[in-house]
Design a protein around this motif. Structure first.
Motif, PDB file in Angstrom:
ATOM      1  N   GLY A 145       3.824   7.596  11.542  1.00 19.28           N
ATOM      2  CA  GLY A 145       2.794   6.877  12.287  1.00 19.28           C
ATOM      3  C   GLY A 145       3.358   5.658  12.989  1.00 19.28           C
ATOM      4  O   GLY A 145       3.045   5.395  14.161  1.00 19.28           O
ATOM      5  N   TYR A 146       4.189   4.906  12.299  1.00 25.43           N
ATOM      6  CA  TYR A 146       4.808   3.740  12.917  1.00 25.43           C
ATOM      7  C   TYR A 146       5.751   4.155  14.046  1.00 25.43           C
ATOM      8  O   TYR A 146       5.834   3.478  15.072  1.00 25.43           O
ATOM      9  N   GLY A 147       6.449   5.271  13.863  1.00 25.22           N
ATOM     10  CA  GLY A 147       7.314   5.768  14.941  1.00 25.22           C
ATOM     11  C   GLY A 147       6.505   6.102  16.174  1.00 25.22           C
ATOM     12  O   GLY A 147       6.882   5.746  17.304  1.00 25.22           O
ATOM     13  N   GLY A 158      -4.801   3.066   8.377  1.00 22.78           N
ATOM     14  CA  GLY A 158      -3.816   3.753   7.542  1.00 22.78           C
ATOM     15  C   GLY A 158      -3.276   2.874   6.425  1.00 22.78           C
ATOM     16  O   GLY A 158      -3.118   3.325   5.281  1.00 22.78           O
ATOM     17  N   GLU A 159      -3.013   1.612   6.746  1.00 19.64           N
ATOM     18  CA  GLU A 159      -2.446   0.717   5.743  1.00 19.64           C
ATOM     19  C   GLU A 159      -3.458   0.339   4.670  1.00 19.64           C
ATOM     20  O   GLU A 159      -3.098   0.174   3.515  1.00 19.64           O
ATOM     21  N   THR A 172      -5.712   2.307   3.507  1.00 24.75           N
ATOM     22  CA  THR A 172      -5.708   3.471   2.622  1.00 24.75           C
ATOM     23  C   THR A 172      -4.478   3.450   1.719  1.00 24.75           C
ATOM     24  O   THR A 172      -4.575   3.732   0.523  1.00 24.75           O
ATOM     25  N   ALA A 173      -3.335   3.093   2.292  1.00 28.90           N
ATOM     26  CA  ALA A 173      -2.105   3.024   1.498  1.00 28.90           C
ATOM     27  C   ALA A 173      -2.230   1.998   0.387  1.00 28.90           C
ATOM     28  O   ALA A 173      -1.849   2.261  -0.765  1.00 28.90           O
ATOM     29  N   VAL A 174      -2.768   0.827   0.700  1.00 27.37           N
ATOM     30  CA  VAL A 174      -2.928  -0.226  -0.309  1.00 27.37           C
ATOM     31  C   VAL A 174      -3.843   0.262  -1.436  1.00 27.37           C
ATOM     32  O   VAL A 174      -3.553   0.041  -2.620  1.00 27.37           O
ATOM     33  N   LYS A 175      -4.921   0.956  -1.087  1.00 23.71           N
ATOM     34  CA  LYS A 175      -5.825   1.490  -2.114  1.00 23.71           C
ATOM     35  C   LYS A 175      -5.083   2.469  -3.023  1.00 23.71           C
ATOM     36  O   LYS A 175      -5.259   2.455  -4.245  1.00 23.71           O
ATOM     37  N   GLU A 176      -4.260   3.338  -2.425  1.00 23.28           N
ATOM     38  CA  GLU A 176      -3.515   4.302  -3.229  1.00 23.28           C
ATOM     39  C   GLU A 176      -2.507   3.608  -4.133  1.00 23.28           C
ATOM     40  O   GLU A 176      -2.369   3.962  -5.304  1.00 23.28           O
ATOM     41  N   ASN A 226       1.698  -7.523   3.420  1.00 17.20           N
ATOM     42  CA  ASN A 226       2.269  -8.462   4.400  1.00 17.20           C
ATOM     43  C   ASN A 226       2.230  -7.874   5.800  1.00 17.20           C
ATOM     44  O   ASN A 226       1.916  -8.576   6.770  1.00 17.20           O
ATOM     45  N   ALA A 227       2.553  -6.596   5.923  1.00 16.48           N
ATOM     46  CA  ALA A 227       2.492  -5.935   7.232  1.00 16.48           C
ATOM     47  C   ALA A 227       1.062  -5.899   7.744  1.00 16.48           C
ATOM     48  O   ALA A 227       0.811  -6.118   8.935  1.00 16.48           O
ATOM     49  N   LEU A 228       0.133  -5.645   6.859  1.00 13.42           N
ATOM     50  CA  LEU A 228      -1.279  -5.600   7.235  1.00 13.42           C
ATOM     51  C   LEU A 228      -1.743  -6.964   7.750  1.00 13.42           C
ATOM     52  O   LEU A 228      -2.452  -7.041   8.761  1.00 13.42           O
ATOM     53  N   THR A 229      -1.315  -8.022   7.100  1.00 14.06           N
ATOM     54  CA  THR A 229      -1.641  -9.376   7.564  1.00 14.06           C
ATOM     55  C   THR A 229      -1.084  -9.600   8.966  1.00 14.06           C
ATOM     56  O   THR A 229      -1.757 -10.151   9.835  1.00 14.06           O
ATOM     57  N   ARG A 230       0.119  -9.131   9.195  1.00  9.52           N
ATOM     58  CA  ARG A 230       0.740  -9.278  10.527  1.00  9.52           C
ATOM     59  C   ARG A 230      -0.052  -8.495  11.574  1.00  9.52           C
ATOM     60  O   ARG A 230      -0.266  -8.970  12.693  1.00  9.52           O
ATOM     61  N   VAL A 231      -0.489  -7.303  11.238  1.00 12.97           N
ATOM     62  CA  VAL A 231      -1.264  -6.491  12.181  1.00 12.97           C
ATOM     63  C   VAL A 231      -2.588  -7.173  12.485  1.00 12.97           C
ATOM     64  O   VAL A 231      -3.016  -7.209  13.646  1.00 12.97           O
ATOM     65  N   TYR A 232      -3.245  -7.731  11.460  1.00 13.84           N
ATOM     66  CA  TYR A 232      -4.496  -8.469  11.699  1.00 13.84           C
ATOM     67  C   TYR A 232      -4.263  -9.607  12.702  1.00 13.84           C
ATOM     68  O   TYR A 232      -5.072  -9.842  13.593  1.00 13.84           O
TER      69      TYR A 232
END
Length: 149
Positions: free
Chosen positions: A24-26, A102-103, A105-109, A136-142
């Motif tokens: 997804g990131y790619g 997507g992220e 969902t990943a954090v929940k998992e 941390n990546a999610l914070t950056r995306v926000y």
């Protein structure tokens, strides 16, 4: 199911999630025009690939076989992201919103597996480190979404 099989199944689920995230990131890095976002997405792709290798090693430690490839859901999500971004002229805000989805969902998992009390401390620590990096990546995306708005 033995303890090792149960733990390995959970780790394989995370492994597949990381394959999906790397893909997804790619895709996201190909769709954005911003050099800063391209760089960020490329770094995240590499980090998730690294997480995958760490998970593979851990699964092998439990005597099980790591899964290969992305999930059907991940492939579907990437196809949708591709169609959506193409229809919206590769709108970076839309791509960022898909990354957030997507992220989250990943954090929940990851949180679900971390709550598993029977994991050895070394496995739990590795998974917590992955989760923290994703947060941390999610914070950056926000932050990027706020800038794009």
């Amino acid at each position: 199911m033995t303890y090792n099989e149960e733990v390995s199944k959970k780790l394989n689920d995370l492994l597949t999630r990381n394959y999906d995230a790397a893909a997804g990131y790619g895709l996201a890095s190909e769709k954005v025009r911003s050099r800063e976002l391209k760089h960020f997405f490329t770094l995240q792709e590499q980090e998730r690939y690294k997480f995958g290798h760490e998970l593979k090693k851990e699964i092998s430690y439990y005597g099980e076989t790591p899964d290969d490839g992305t999930s059907w859901q991940g492939d579907t999500h990437h196809a949708w992201m591709n169609i959506k971004s193409t229809l919206l002229s590769n709108n970076e805000e839309v791509i960022l919103e898909e990354v957030v989805r997507g992220e989250r969902t990943a954090v929940k998992e990851y949180n679900s597996i971390i709550m598993e009390t029977t994991l050895p401390p070394s496995t739990k620590n590795m998974i917590a480190a992955h989760r923290n990096n994703i947060l941390n990546a999610l914070t950056r995306v926000y932050t990027e979404i706020e800038i794009a708005s």
